[in-house]
Design an enzyme around this catalytic site. Structure first.
Site, PDB file in Angstrom:
ATOM      1  N   ASP A 164       0.843  -1.193   0.000  1.00 55.73           N
ATOM      2  CA  ASP A 164       0.000   0.000   0.000  1.00 55.73           C
ATOM      3  C   ASP A 164       0.884   1.251   0.000  1.00 55.73           C
ATOM      4  OD1 ASP A 164       0.321  -1.110   2.924  1.00 55.73           O
ATOM      5  OD2 ASP A 164       0.044   1.051   3.133  1.00 55.73           O
ATOM      6  N   HIS A 184       1.410  -8.651  -4.207  1.00 56.34           N
ATOM      7  CA  HIS A 184       0.405  -7.670  -3.811  1.00 56.34           C
ATOM      8  C   HIS A 184       1.132  -6.348  -3.576  1.00 56.34           C
ATOM      9  CE1 HIS A 184      -3.481  -6.408  -2.143  1.00 56.34           C
ATOM     10  NE2 HIS A 184      -2.773  -5.718  -1.259  1.00 56.34           N
ATOM     11  N   ASP A 218       0.738 -17.044  -5.822  1.00 58.24           N
ATOM     12  CA  ASP A 218       1.352 -15.978  -6.601  1.00 58.24           C
ATOM     13  C   ASP A 218       0.257 -15.250  -7.362  1.00 58.24           C
ATOM     14  OD1 ASP A 218       3.160 -14.290  -7.745  1.00 58.24           O
ATOM     15  OD2 ASP A 218       3.879 -15.731  -9.243  1.00 58.24           O
ATOM     16  N   GLU A 274       2.082 -10.320  -0.269  1.00 59.04           N
ATOM     17  CA  GLU A 274       2.392  -8.895  -0.148  1.00 59.04           C
ATOM     18  C   GLU A 274       3.866  -8.743   0.218  1.00 59.04           C
ATOM     19  OE1 GLU A 274       0.491  -4.758   1.673  1.00 59.04           O
ATOM     20  OE2 GLU A 274      -0.119  -6.680   2.514  1.00 59.04           O
TER      21      GLU A 274
END
Length: 581
Positions: free
Chosen positions: A195, A505, A550, A559
């Site tokens: 993020d 991710h 994956d 992530e």
């Protein structure tokens, strides 16, 4: 096991020739199988090659044809070694495999593959000096790709060049911050994970691990070695990159010495490039755990940066002292996400480990009695458990620092901490020998790959006190696991090995239009809880060690995160240093 054929000079140079042995590998076979699982990056010339052959009927049957394995040159299939696989062992419950392990003697410098009849060839691997230097540099360059508020020019970022995002020069105060007016300028720092938010707890803790490497081995990335914008300034690239995060953390300290817990949008951004992020950003909360982690990292950095920039070191130490004072006056300031905030919480209801780490770093830097008195009342709890890295591993960091600076520590405390660290390291050595893939953990939760690397850091601390070959060999086993010796046959560091994650991710990797993900980022690894299962397709009835997917939606297993890259970089850098001694 026995070495059958001594390499000739031509073999070492990979001149193509086929094996004359009737029972040897077929000449020029070029298909690799994930059933032969091993470190896909490589091994040192004094290191045995350990691998696992798994999940084929031939292996499970224990047929004679699979008793022998061969090591061949990667080009030309010249056989250089013959060995025997171990007995078949059932690891279905934990790893989802029935497996047979193999080990070679150390091999000469070269490039090789393993061949097992009726199973196939392994992915290629190298044997050479400085074999982990590339992955170390790659993992450090991964931090550069995580820089917030900065354009990444092609000259430094290559194909992964991008525009700047999230300048964070005008950040709103969330009501939980205790402020209602004005705005905060808090630019820079690293994005925490997949993020685009920035967190003090998970910025300071990884910084401590990076700084520990510098203290243990010296500068592992000298000026010019990382190809970052600061390269060529006459100062360590390593410290230049860490300073990018330190500078941001300093902006997050309030006037009273406390640390705002995080800088974030109220909800996670979509899978977009940084410059496309549109959510309003806030500084949220203020917490004792963020403040103590900051106090620890800045006190440690004040030592490390003394020769880099004395004025900067003074500034760091002043900030550390102010944070320590605030924490002492706010013992119950624990953080929980406000109702309107759903980004990473990094909550913790116990600050003993953070307090021990901060006291240890301040004592090692200043030698002042106040901090030693606190350590006597709240000594570091040396221990290891999977899944608790950013909540309790700080106590281990405290112990490592006190042992590292033995000139300040009274003998009684030193001896006790040394005994605890050595005992824990010895138990990790024993643990790795009990598992199919020589990994030190048997519980696989969120960020399990960081658990493996955090265990290896304990081994390094023990090795610094009592140099023993089994500590280094077990650290190498941990690195083998991460780089491909696992039941998924995956090198978990993006951009390295033959088979590495392609769909992490990670917002930039998912939205930049480039097939390959940003390199040098460590996937979290198997997670038996599979919190993302409704969004993700795992292998049906996946065993804990195969609970990895994956796929971009797999935030629970695939992530990336700062506190996963940090111990990986430490271990790779430490092993490189140890190999050069």
């Amino acid at each position: 096991m026995r070495n059958l054929i001594l390499l000739t000079l031509l073999s070492l140079l990979f001149v193509a020739c086929s094996s004359d042995a009737d029972d040897g590998p077929p000449a020029f076979a070029d298909r690799a199988t994930p059933a032969i699982q091993l470190n896909q990056v490589g091994f040192y010339p004094d290191q045995p090659v350990r691998f696992t052959c798994a999940d084929t009927q031939a292996v499970r049957s224990g047929a004679a044809v699979t008793s022998v394995f061969y090591v061949t040159t990667a080009v030309g299939d010249s056989t250089v070694y013959e060995g025997t696989l171990g007995d078949s062992v059932d690891w279905q419950a934990l790893a989802g495999v029935t497996a047979r392990n193999g080990t070679t003697d150390p091999l000469p410098v070269g490039e090789y593959r393993i061949y097992v009849p009726e199973v196939g060839y392994s992915y290629p691997f190298r044997v050479r000096d400085s074999v982990l230097q590339d992955v170390f540099v790659g993992s450090m360059k991964g931090l550069f790709y995580q820089r917030a508020g900065a354009e990444l020019p092609e000259a430094y970022a290559g194909r992964w060049a991008r525009k700047a995002g999230h300048p964070d020069t005008e950040v709103y105060y969330h009501p939980s911050s205790g402020r209602s007016e004005g705005m905060l300028s808090s630019p820079g720092g690293w994005y925490d994970a997949g993020d685009y938010n920035k967190y003090i707890v998970n910025g300071a803790f990884p910084l401590g691990q990076y700084l520990a490497l510098y203290e243990d081995v010296g500068d592992p990335a000298a000026d010019g070695s990382l190809n970052i914008p600061e390269s060529g300034n006459g100062k360590s690239d390593y410290l230049d990159e860490l300073k990018y995060e330190l500078d941001w953390m300093l902006t997050m300290q309030d006037d009273d010495g406390g640390l705002f817990h995080k800088l974030t949008t109220l909800e996670f951004d979509g899978m977009v490039m940084p410059e496309a992020g549109s959510g309003r950003r806030y500084v949220v909360g203020k917490s004792i755990t963020a403040t103590l982690n900051f106090a620890a990292a800045t006190a440690q950095a004040a030592r490390v940066y003394r020769d880099y920039d004395a004025d900067y070191a003074d500034r760091l130490l002043t900030a550390s002292r102010q944070a320590w004072s605030w924490a002492g006056n706010h013992p119950d300031a624990f953080f929980r996400n406000p109702d309107d905030v759903s980004t990473g919480e990094y909550g913790d209801h116990n600050a003993d480990d953070e307090q021990a780490w901060a006291a240890a770093e301040l004592f090692a830097t200043t030698g002042e009695q106040e901090f030693y008195n606190d350590l006597q009342q709240n000594p570091p709890r040396v221990r290891f458990g999977p899944g608790v890295g950013w909540t309790s591993y700080m106590a281990n960091m405290a112990a490592f620092t006190l042992l590292r600076h033995s000139e300040r520590v009274p003998r009684e405390m030193y001896d006790e901490l040394e005994g605890l660290v050595v005992t824990l390291a010895d138990s990790l050595v024993q643990q790795t020998e009990r598992t199919a893939y020589q990994q030190p953990v048997e519980d696989f939760g969120w960020g399990s790959n960081s658990d493996v690397m955090n265990a290896a850091m304990i081994l390094a601390a023990a090795n610094e006190r009592r140099s023993r070959p089994e500590y280094v060999s077990t650290m190498r086993d941990c690195m083998n696991y991460i780089l491909g010796h696992n039941p998924n046959a995956v090198c978990y560091l993006t951009g390295f090995g033959t088979r590495s994650p392609m769909f992490i991710h990670h917002r930039q990797s998912a939205s930049d239009g480039i097939d390959e993900p940003v390199p040098g980022l460590l996937s979290g690894g198997p997670n038996a809880a599979q919190q993302d299962r409704p969004e993700t397709i795992y292998k049906p009835n996946a065993a804990p060690m195969q609970s990895w997917a994956d796929q971009t939606p797999s935030y629970a297993s695939n992530e990336i995160c700062l506190n996963w890259n940090a111990p990986f970089s430490y271990v790779a850098g430490y092993l490189e240093h140890e190999a050069g001694r």
